[in-house]
Design a protein around this motif. Structure first.
Motif, PDB file in Angstrom:
ATOM      1  N   ALA A 135      -5.287   2.275  -4.818  1.00  0.00           N
ATOM      2  CA  ALA A 135      -5.271   2.358  -3.357  1.00  0.00           C
ATOM      3  C   ALA A 135      -3.989   1.756  -2.789  1.00  0.00           C
ATOM      4  O   ALA A 135      -3.440   0.794  -3.347  1.00  0.00           O
ATOM      5  N   SER A 170      -8.383   5.048  -4.780  1.00  0.00           N
ATOM      6  CA  SER A 170      -8.770   6.018  -3.756  1.00  0.00           C
ATOM      7  C   SER A 170      -8.484   7.421  -4.275  1.00  0.00           C
ATOM      8  O   SER A 170      -7.693   7.600  -5.209  1.00  0.00           O
ATOM      9  N   ARG A 215     -10.431  10.759   2.584  1.00  0.00           N
ATOM     10  CA  ARG A 215     -11.400  11.374   1.681  1.00  0.00           C
ATOM     11  C   ARG A 215     -11.640  12.807   2.101  1.00  0.00           C
ATOM     12  O   ARG A 215     -11.590  13.148   3.287  1.00  0.00           O
TER      13      ARG A 215
END
Length: 450
Positions: A146, A265, A284
């Motif tokens: 991330a 992520s 996302r």
């Protein structure tokens, strides 16, 4: 640009999710291509679970020998993890994967393509000079570390870098207190490094049961690993041949290497999703209950790229089975993340399935808690391990098992038994009556539930 190559399915990513969907749809007669921007094989096989477990196995063997040195293992107290030799052993597992994975795809009649895929349109992509037209697209590109809003974040090494180290540095700082940080820290410490874990609050390994995390934390500190709670990293800078990490509370730590341990992520960058009309919300993919894009019904996602269930390889395989069925039969199947066991491979390991006590009590304050220490159990004591415990959560009246949490040498294997029991709807009493091979980790279950 050359004419488009036509496919029923173009899969982005060659990990467990992408490969399973590709092979399932190919068996159904579809024309399939798999596009991979890195080496064929995916994170788990090349840069994640599997190479990590190779290192863990060597480290666990040395730890067990050291623990048993007073009880018959001659010279065991002098053993340590030889990182360089273990690295060579690990390469014997990972190096053949890309060629073998690509060969297996070709043998299945799937077209493997190397390069970075980018959407041109809702039904078209480019990979270098190639143009691919697709009736369906699967995004299975996994996850990446991330982005961290920390000054000097570009100086952080990743877990990929850690698992590729030729030699272990003399000191490391792990930024973050989750799976990656604790697993890498336990390996590094046993390879002779001085290790510090920086946790922003007071809850490392927050997904796990706090009581057992506290026991693991004590064991971790007993290895010489410093776990600094309430230390949120704010700046990373070069200092001589190494690095300095400053925290918001004013503390500063120095190390030869600083490793990113603050989560991952979905890896969606460079896919040109906007051109494919693939909606993204807060980093996302926007997906419906069938793992299909809400904005482009040609596109599905699975695994870490979908980010719908826990970021675990079995979840990616589960997603793949759901997506393949929905592609082939129409969207009628939804993923089920209700009972997913997980483990953090420290030494000893910590494993969990189902609800924590806090979550169980939020639903039913009268939940029954069965817990205890397992260090004296035969299956634990014979290994020399001193940190072992369990906590089981049982619904009053029905006897339904709501959660199981284990710390100890065989915890990742035994947790699978609890997961099977929970999926099958077995009560605690029924599981306690199960006959097991003895003496094993599984044979402890009746004692835990007794």
């Amino acid at each position: 640009m050359p004419d488009s190559e036509q496919f029923d399915l173009v899969v982005l990513g060659s990990g467990s999710a992408g490969t399973k969907v590709a092979t399932t749809c190919r068996k159904a007669g579809w024309s399939v291509a798999v596009v991979e921007a890195r080496d064929f094989g995916g994170t788990c096989a090349l840069r994640g679970c599997e190479p990590k477990k190779v290192f863990w196995t060597v480290a666990e063997a040395t730890e067990r020998a050291r623990n048993l040195a007073p009880h018959g293992v001659a010279g065991g107290d002098a053993l340590r993890l030889d990182w360089t030799a273990a690295q060579a052993f690990k390469h014997s597992f990972t190096d053949p994967v890309p060629e073998n994975r690509e060969a297996a795809l070709r043998a299945a009649g799937i077209v493997p393509i190397h390069g970075q895929p980018r959407f041109l349109a809702p039904d078209a992509l480019t990979v270098g000079e190639r143009r691919l037209a697709a009736r369906h697209v699967l995004i299975a590109t996994g996850a990446a570390p991330a982005h961290l809003p920390i000054e000097g974040a570009d100086l952080l090494a990743t877990s990929d870098d850690f698992l590729l180290l030729d030699a272990m540095p003399e000191s490391l700082v792990m930024v973050g207190g989750g799976y990656i940080a604790f697993e890498c820290a336990h390996l590094a410490a046993r390879a002779g490094a001085r290790v510090t874990i920086l946790q922003a609050d007071d809850r490392p390994l927050a997904q796990f049961e706090p009581d057992l995390v506290a026991r693991l934390l004590e064991r971790t500190r007993g290895l010489g690993i410093e776990v600094a709670l309430g230390c949120k990293a704010s700046r990373i800078a070069r200092q001589g041949a190494g690095f300095a990490v400053a925290c918001e509370n004013g503390r500063e730590f120095q190390a030869a290497l600083v490793v990113h341990g603050l989560g991952r992520s979905p890896s969606l960058q460079d896919l040109a999703l906007e051109a494919g009309q693939v909606a993204v919300e807060k980093g996302r993919l926007s997906l419906d209950p069938y793992l299909r894009s809400t904005s482009n019904p040609r596109v599905f996602a699975a695994g870490d790229a979908a980010a719908q269930g826990p970021a675990l390889t079995p979840v990616a395989s589960h997603d793949a089975a759901v997506v393949a069925r929905n592609m082939l039969e129409g969207c009628h199947t939804k993923p089920d993340y209700g009972v997913v066991p997980s483990a953090v491979f420290t030494i000893p390991p910590l494993a969990s399935v189902g609800l924590t006590e806090a979550a169980a009590r939020a639903a039913n304050p009268d939940v029954e808690v069965r817990q205890g220490d397992m260090a004296g159990y035969q299956s634990v004591r014979r290994t020399g391990e001193t940190a072992a415990a369990y906590k089981l959560l049982v619904a009053p009246g029905s006897g339904q098992i709501l959660g199981a949490h284990l710390l100890g040498p065989e915890a990742p294997e035994v947790i699978n038994v609890f997961a099977v029991a929970m999926r099958a709807g077995m009560t605690a009493d029924a599981l306690a009556r199960m006959m097991t091979a003895y003496p094993t980790g599984g044979s402890n279950i009746s004692s835990m539930l007794g």
